[in-house]
Design a protein around this motif. Structure first.
Motif, short mmCIF file in Angstrom:
data_model
loop_
_atom_site.label_atom_id
_atom_site.label_comp_id
_atom_site.label_asym_id
_atom_site.label_seq_id
_atom_site.Cartn_x
_atom_site.Cartn_y
_atom_site.Cartn_z
N GLU A 133 0.83 -1.21 0.00
CA GLU A 133 0.00 0.00 0.00
C GLU A 133 0.86 1.25 0.00
N GLU A 134 1.93 1.23 0.79
CA GLU A 134 2.84 2.37 0.82
C GLU A 134 3.53 2.53 -0.53
N ALA A 135 3.90 1.41 -1.14
CA ALA A 135 4.56 1.46 -2.44
C ALA A 135 3.67 2.13 -3.47
N ALA A 136 2.39 1.77 -3.48
CA ALA A 136 1.46 2.35 -4.44
C ALA A 136 1.27 3.85 -4.19
N ALA A 137 1.05 4.20 -2.92
CA ALA A 137 0.83 5.61 -2.57
C ALA A 137 2.07 6.45 -2.85
N GLU A 138 3.24 5.93 -2.49
CA GLU A 138 4.49 6.65 -2.71
C GLU A 138 4.80 6.75 -4.21
N GLY A 139 4.45 5.71 -4.95
CA GLY A 139 4.64 5.75 -6.39
C GLY A 139 3.85 6.88 -7.02
N ARG A 140 2.62 7.05 -6.59
CA ARG A 140 1.79 8.16 -7.09
C ARG A 140 2.38 9.51 -6.68
N ALA A 197 2.13 3.52 -9.53
CA ALA A 197 1.57 2.78 -8.40
C ALA A 197 1.57 1.28 -8.68
N ALA A 198 1.17 0.91 -9.89
CA ALA A 198 1.10 -0.52 -10.25
C ALA A 198 2.48 -1.15 -10.26
N VAL A 199 3.45 -0.48 -10.87
CA VAL A 199 4.80 -1.03 -10.95
C VAL A 199 5.45 -1.08 -9.56
#
Length: 274
Positions: free
Chosen positions: A139-146, A163-165
């Protein structure tokens, strides 16, 4: 933390970038074999990487120095990188960096670039690998990616792709199988015709379909190169994901050894995970 998967992701992306750069902008060719020979439209030297890896390295070094994401530090590194290695960067990134260097607020610079060029490109997706590697949850990865994407790319498709990657890389790093990762990927990245363009959605669809169908790391890089179009970026992202899945042992050693940024990548890995 599995250092083999971390190194596999980082070196896998860089080696795939260098291999893919030879064929960037060309038509599809099912007989194409990736090498580290360089050349291509940028006339690169053997093992020389493009903006994909240079921006990934800038983000890695930002995490290494700040232990988190610092927009100011990253944009500063981006500007220096473009000034020292300008030939593979597009007008969008060059313009944003120039505006920031001239004193424009980063948010204003991003808005200006979005207004002039648009920002539904894969420029933020190509560098998002470190987000998934340093996050503490999917979840953090997706949010931080955005969030990291939005500093340069205001378009929501670009942010969705990051976010997906990022969440997929996080899952792979923590031992998820390919099928498990694919189950959580939005359908828009796994359905439809493959167009290897610089569009964030289209290029990310190519990445995930290659990742799904490839049997090995080298197979993924080969598929990206044979697809044509934006081969360096698509190969880099797919190569990074496959490197995270299979580990550094799957990335040809001879490809890693000739990379012109080998020492910088090793140092960043050591600083963050050493």
């Amino acid at each position: 933390m599995d250092i083999s998967r971390i190194s596999g992701a980082i070196f896998g992306a860089a080696a795939a970038d260098a291999a893919g750069s030879t064929f960037e902008g060309l038509m599809p060719d099912e007989n194409r074999i990736p090498t580290m020979q360089g050349g291509g439209q940028f006339s690169l030297a053997k093992g020389e990487v493009t903006d994909d890896t240079l921006m990934t390295l800038a983000l890695l070094e930002t995490y290494a120095e700040t232990k988190t994401f610092s927009r100011e530090r990253f944009l500063s590194k981006m500007a220096v990188t473009i000034r020292n290695h300008p030939k593979t960067f597009g007008n969008t990134t060059k313009t944003l960096a120039s505006l920031v260097e001239q004193g424009c607020f980063p948010k204003s610079a991003a808005k200006a670039v979005d207004l002039i060029f648009g920002s539904r490109t894969n420029g933020s997706v190509m560098r998002t690998l470190p987000v998934g590697l340093t996050a503490h949850s999917a979840e953090e990865a997706a949010a931080e990616g955005r969030r990291v994407s939005a500093f340069t790319h205001l378009d929501l498709e670009a942010q969705d792709a990051c976010a997906a990657v990022s969440s997929a890389v996080y899952a792979l790093l923590h031992g998820a199988a390919k099928d498990e990762v694919l189950e959580n990927i939005p359908a828009k990245y796994l359905e439809g015709e493959l167009y290897p363009s610089v569009d964030a959605l289209e290029s990310t669809r190519c990445v995930f379909c290659i990742f799904r169908d490839a049997e090995t790391y080298v197979d993924a890089v080969t598929k990206a190169c044979r697809l044509g179009g934006d081969t360096d970026t698509i190969a880099a992202i797919a190569g990074g994901m496959c490197g995270a899945l299979y580990g550094i042992e799957a990335v040809p050693k001879e490809w890693c050894e000739v990379l012109n940024v080998k020492e910088q990548l090793e140092l960043a890995i050591k600083k963050i995970w050493g």
